[in-house]
Design an enzyme around this catalytic site. Structure first.
Site, PDB file in Angstrom:
ATOM      1  N   GLY A  35       0.763  -1.234   0.000  1.00 28.49           N
ATOM      2  CA  GLY A  35       0.000   0.000   0.000  1.00 28.49           C
ATOM      3  C   GLY A  35       0.795   1.287   0.000  1.00 28.49           C
ATOM      4  O   GLY A  35       0.236   2.344  -0.291  1.00 28.49           O
ATOM      5  N   ASP A  36       2.087   1.237   0.295  1.00 27.99           N
ATOM      6  CA  ASP A  36       2.945   2.434   0.259  1.00 27.99           C
ATOM      7  C   ASP A  36       4.338   2.003  -0.176  1.00 27.99           C
ATOM      8  O   ASP A  36       5.348   2.317   0.463  1.00 27.99           O
ATOM      9  CB  ASP A  36       2.970   3.098   1.639  1.00 27.99           C
ATOM     10  CG  ASP A  36       3.661   4.461   1.617  1.00 27.99           C
ATOM     11  OD1 ASP A  36       3.831   5.029   0.524  1.00 27.99           O
ATOM     12  OD2 ASP A  36       4.033   4.960   2.704  1.00 27.99           O
ATOM     13  N   LEU A  37       4.392   1.291  -1.286  1.00 27.22           N
ATOM     14  CA  LEU A  37       5.605   0.561  -1.652  1.00 27.22           C
ATOM     15  C   LEU A  37       6.558   1.404  -2.495  1.00 27.22           C
ATOM     16  O   LEU A  37       6.925   1.040  -3.600  1.00 27.22           O
ATOM     17  CB  LEU A  37       5.226  -0.734  -2.388  1.00 27.22           C
ATOM     18  CG  LEU A  37       6.329  -1.797  -2.494  1.00 27.22           C
ATOM     19  CD1 LEU A  37       6.864  -2.182  -1.135  1.00 27.22           C
ATOM     20  CD2 LEU A  37       5.822  -3.012  -3.247  1.00 27.22           C
TER      21      LEU A  37
END
Length: 289
Positions: free
Chosen positions: A194-196
């Site tokens: 999700g926040d890669l």
């Protein structure tokens, strides 16, 4: 907060040595040696006044929940959570190494395996955060496009509007209005980090591990687009290895800017107008499709 005392109480082990690694957003990062010879990484809300910030209470518990949720599908892809509460997160200390072609290939395969662990719906069963911003994880049983527009784009437009200006907001509104057409073929929810961005990939001696997630059920192209946003080492190898396991639908490259709109909106809200140009360029590219 007394960090050594809190860490000792949380882990059940006295702290032999504590070294500050620096600040990030609202928290401080530490490297600690425990009395039982274990070395740990610590993220703590220890700045003055932190105890009077109830709005931040869920950030570390959400991160811990996300790591455990990802580990349930792929335990070797994330570090284990050793301890966590609303003011501290404790993980094993893992010395970083340089990325290699071999570890990049493995990361591509690992992401394909993670994404294949399909959750029941888009979203997640806990309240999410990205950095210090609330992140709606409300469940969505329909297709990804409308869920993305409602929970990842629209909530951040009001705060970003002063930096975007009227024309910029209109451009994002056009994306939201056309989201069903722009989103590509329907796909089931994928288990996402999700926040890669590349800073949340920890390259170790054996493989890459994912840290600091904003985990949720989403579209698998989102993680891959985030890796591309600020550049990841050996990205071509990561993508190639991923496609060998789980081929992407046609047009995925053209949809990269669409998936990058959410993190860029978040950056505008957190850091200001320096990200305006990137955001509006991505919006225009998404509409051009």
């Amino acid at each position: 907060m007394d960090v050594p005392a809190h860490l000792a109480a949380l882990t059940g082990t006295p702290v032999a040595r504590l070294r500050t690694l620096g600040r990030s957003h609202a928290w401080t990062l530490y490297h600690a040696d425990l009395a039982d010879s274990h070395r740990v990484f610590v993220k703590a809300f220890d700045h003055e006044g932190a105890d009077e910030l109830p709005d931040l209470d869920g950030i570390l518990t959400a991160e811990a929940a996300g790591l455990r949720w990802l580990a349930a599908a792929h335990p070797s892809l994330v570090p284990p959570v050793l301890a966590a509460d609303t003011r501290m997160l404790v993980l094993p200390w893992l010395p970083p190494q340089s990325a290699t072609a071999t570890s990049a290939d493995q990361l591509g395969r690992d992401l394909a395996t993670l994404h294949a662990a399909t959750p029941d719906s888009f979203g997640a069963p806990w309240d999410g955060y990205i950095a210090t911003l609330p992140l709606s994880n409300a469940a969505g049983p329909g297709e990804w496009g409308p869920w993305y527009a409602e929970h990842r784009l629209a909530p951040y437009l009001p705060a970003a509007a002063p930096e975007l200006g009227r024309d910029g907001v209109r451009l994002l509104d056009r994306v939201i209005d056309r989201i069903t057409d722009l989103a590509g073929p329907p796909e089931p929810p994928a288990r996402l980090h999700g926040d890669l961005w590349s800073g949340n990939v920890l390259w170790t001696a054996d493989r890459a591990l994912l840290i600091d997630p904003a985990a949720h059920g989403g579209h698998r192209e989102t993680d891959l687009a985030m890796l591309a946003l600020f550049g990841a080492p050996h990205l071509d190898r990561i993508l190639s290895a991923y496609q060998e396991i789980a081929p992407l639908n046609s047009g995925w490259r053209q949809r990269i800017p669409l998936h990058q709109l959410h993190p860029l909106l978040v950056h505008v809200v957190l850091f200001g107008g320096s990200y305006r140009g990137m955001l509006l360029s991505a919006a225009a590219s998404a509409l051009a499709g």
